[in-house]
Design a protein around this motif. Structure first.
Motif, short mmCIF file in Angstrom:
data_model
loop_
_atom_site.label_atom_id
_atom_site.label_comp_id
_atom_site.label_asym_id
_atom_site.label_seq_id
_atom_site.Cartn_x
_atom_site.Cartn_y
_atom_site.Cartn_z
N HIS A 4 1.56 11.09 4.30
CA HIS A 4 1.58 9.76 3.70
C HIS A 4 0.24 9.57 2.99
O HIS A 4 -0.81 9.69 3.61
CB HIS A 4 1.80 8.68 4.76
N ILE A 5 0.32 9.26 1.71
CA ILE A 5 -0.88 9.08 0.90
C ILE A 5 -0.95 7.62 0.49
O ILE A 5 0.02 7.04 0.02
CB ILE A 5 -0.84 9.99 -0.34
N SER A 6 -2.14 7.04 0.66
CA SER A 6 -2.34 5.65 0.29
C SER A 6 -3.64 5.54 -0.50
O SER A 6 -4.70 5.92 -0.01
CB SER A 6 -2.41 4.77 1.54
N THR A 14 -5.85 2.69 -2.52
CA THR A 14 -5.98 1.24 -2.75
C THR A 14 -7.19 0.97 -3.64
O THR A 14 -8.04 1.82 -3.85
CB THR A 14 -6.14 0.49 -1.42
N HIS A 61 5.60 5.35 -10.06
CA HIS A 61 5.34 4.40 -8.98
C HIS A 61 4.63 3.18 -9.54
O HIS A 61 3.79 3.29 -10.43
CB HIS A 61 4.44 5.02 -7.89
N GLU A 99 2.93 1.21 -7.36
CA GLU A 99 1.77 1.13 -6.47
C GLU A 99 1.57 2.49 -5.83
O GLU A 99 2.48 3.30 -5.75
CB GLU A 99 1.99 0.08 -5.39
N LEU A 100 0.36 2.71 -5.35
CA LEU A 100 0.05 3.96 -4.66
C LEU A 100 -0.28 3.72 -3.20
O LEU A 100 -1.02 4.48 -2.59
CB LEU A 100 -1.13 4.65 -5.35
N ASP A 101 0.31 2.66 -2.63
CA ASP A 101 -0.05 2.32 -1.26
C ASP A 101 0.73 3.09 -0.20
O ASP A 101 0.34 3.10 0.96
CB ASP A 101 0.07 0.82 -1.02
N ASP A 102 1.81 3.77 -0.57
CA ASP A 102 2.54 4.58 0.41
C ASP A 102 3.39 5.62 -0.29
O ASP A 102 4.56 5.41 -0.55
CB ASP A 102 3.40 3.71 1.32
N ILE A 103 2.77 6.75 -0.58
CA ILE A 103 3.49 7.88 -1.18
C ILE A 103 3.75 8.88 -0.06
O ILE A 103 2.83 9.25 0.66
CB ILE A 103 2.69 8.52 -2.31
N THR A 104 4.99 9.30 0.07
CA THR A 104 5.35 10.26 1.10
C THR A 104 5.61 11.61 0.45
O THR A 104 6.36 11.70 -0.52
CB THR A 104 6.61 9.80 1.86
#
Length: 88
Positions: free
Chosen positions: A4-6, A8, A63, A65-70
């Motif tokens: 999981h990549i976040s 912010t 995407h 947002e980049l707050d939750d890339i799996t």
């Protein structure tokens, strides 16, 4: 393995995620060679064929947002993820 990549703190825009994969499901000349029966000697045409199979598979995802890339990485697989801002 699931990663999981976040990210912010970036400005509000769209992003393009480019996934490049090498593994048993594509992009691996080694796995293709094994599927051929692992011959000890190859013809020039067979070598060209294997070289054509050594190109990573690609996936492009947009995407907001980049707050939750799996990113799911299969056994014996390598994944490269390149994230860039969308110019649109």
């Amino acid at each position: 393995v699931e990663y999981h990549i976040s990210v912010t703190g970036l400005k509000n825009t769209q992003y393009i995620c480019r996934y490049f994969r090498i593994g048993p499901n594509g992009g691996s000349a080694f796995d293709e060679w094994l599927a051929m029966g692992a011959p000890k000697e190859l013809t020039a045409e067979e070598l060209r064929y294997l070289k054509s199979k050594s190109i990573p598979t690609r996936q492009i995802v947009k995407h907001n947002e980049l707050d939750d890339i799996t990113v799911l990485v299969q056994p014996l697989e390598v994944v490269q993820l390149i994230i860039s801002a969308c110019d649109e």
